[in-house]
Design an enzyme around this catalytic site. Structure first.
Site, mmCIF file in Angstrom:
data_model
loop_
_atom_site.group_PDB
_atom_site.id
_atom_site.type_symbol
_atom_site.label_atom_id
_atom_site.label_comp_id
_atom_site.label_asym_id
_atom_site.label_seq_id
_atom_site.Cartn_x
_atom_site.Cartn_y
_atom_site.Cartn_z
ATOM 1 N N HIS A 9 -14.452 -7.957 -29.696
ATOM 2 C CA HIS A 9 -13.179 -7.605 -29.838
ATOM 3 C C HIS A 9 -12.401 -8.225 -28.776
ATOM 4 O O HIS A 9 -12.945 -8.700 -27.692
ATOM 5 C CB HIS A 9 -13.035 -6.051 -29.928
ATOM 6 C CG HIS A 9 -13.643 -5.320 -28.682
ATOM 7 N ND1 HIS A 9 -12.986 -5.468 -27.720
ATOM 8 C CD2 HIS A 9 -14.699 -4.926 -28.467
ATOM 9 C CE1 HIS A 9 -13.916 -4.908 -26.568
ATOM 10 N NE2 HIS A 9 -14.685 -4.408 -27.282
ATOM 11 N N GLU A 82 -20.173 0.230 -31.695
ATOM 12 C CA GLU A 82 -20.830 -0.050 -30.309
ATOM 13 C C GLU A 82 -21.951 1.017 -29.860
ATOM 14 O O GLU A 82 -21.814 1.969 -30.458
ATOM 15 C CB GLU A 82 -19.870 -0.343 -29.260
ATOM 16 C CG GLU A 82 -20.279 -0.467 -27.573
ATOM 17 C CD GLU A 82 -21.050 -1.924 -27.747
ATOM 18 O OE1 GLU A 82 -21.956 -1.960 -28.180
ATOM 19 O OE2 GLU A 82 -20.558 -2.414 -26.661
#
Length: 212
Positions: A9, A82
């Site tokens: 990201h 994550e």
């Protein structure tokens, strides 16, 4: 074979201080949004067959411009979230070394197996996320797929895909640039032994649009 473009990201508000974000939902910075725009411009020329992202907003908002540019529906897959760093969320390495010296030492020595207090072992992250990549390779056997996720999970998956010890992920992949491309061919053509392996085609490749 499928070409998976694994992408971290865009930059977040904790990036400058190198704080562990993990499962915390940390916002993108203005620079992070610019990085997502560069990824969008690349995606518009990349002939993608699919776009998938982690549900955390920093990954989703990094992938949405690419989906809009291509007309593809953005898929959200919770398996790509994550690694959960437990008590380490929001802390810097220096703070962790001071607050949890023994646990930090264990984590540095074997990061895939020794999580931070209350956190998720890296090997568990591999186990939950690998099926997502395998399913994409089966659905798009000759396609290009953009997968927007997170730095630690991506490095662990890359070790698994190319047959490296997952504890080496911090040494083998010390830096993962925001919104850069980590393209892999999966499964590797001619690969027949289990588990299937991948061929890593590039590291931190800038998302530059293809020439007309």
């Amino acid at each position: 074979m499928t070409t998976l473009y694994l992408v971290r990201h865009g930059e977040t508000e904790w990036h400058a201080e190198h704080r562990y974000a993990g499962s915390s939902d940390v916002a993108l910075t203005a620079r992070g949004r610019e990085q997502a725009a560069a990824l969008r411009d690349w995606a518009a020329t990349a002939q993608l067959a699919g776009i998938v992202a982690s549900p955390l907003s920093r990954a989703r908002l990094s992938a949405e411009p690419a989906a809009q540019a291509t007309g593809l529906q953005l898929r959200i897959d919770a398996r790509l979230v994550e690694i959960d760093f437990g008590a380490g969320e929001g802390m810097s390495p220096g703070e962790l070394a001071t607050t949890y010296p023994d646990e930090w030492s264990d984590f540095e020595r074997r990061p895939a197996w020794h999580p931070l207090p209350g956190g998720e072992p890296g090997v568990d992250g591999i186990a939950r996320a690998m099926p997502a990549l395998m399913e994409l390779s089966e659905e798009f056997p000759d396609g290009h797929v953009l997968v927007v996720m997170h730095a630690t999970l991506m490095r662990l998956l890359l070790c698994e895909l190319i047959g490296l010890d997952p504890d080496a992920y911090r040494d083998v992949f010390p830096v993962v640039d925001n919104c850069a491309l980590m393209p892999v061919e999966f499964p590797w053509p001619g690969e027949s032994a289990a588990p299937a392996r991948a061929r890593l085609l590039g590291l931190n490749v800038p998302p530059v649009p293809a020439r007309p």
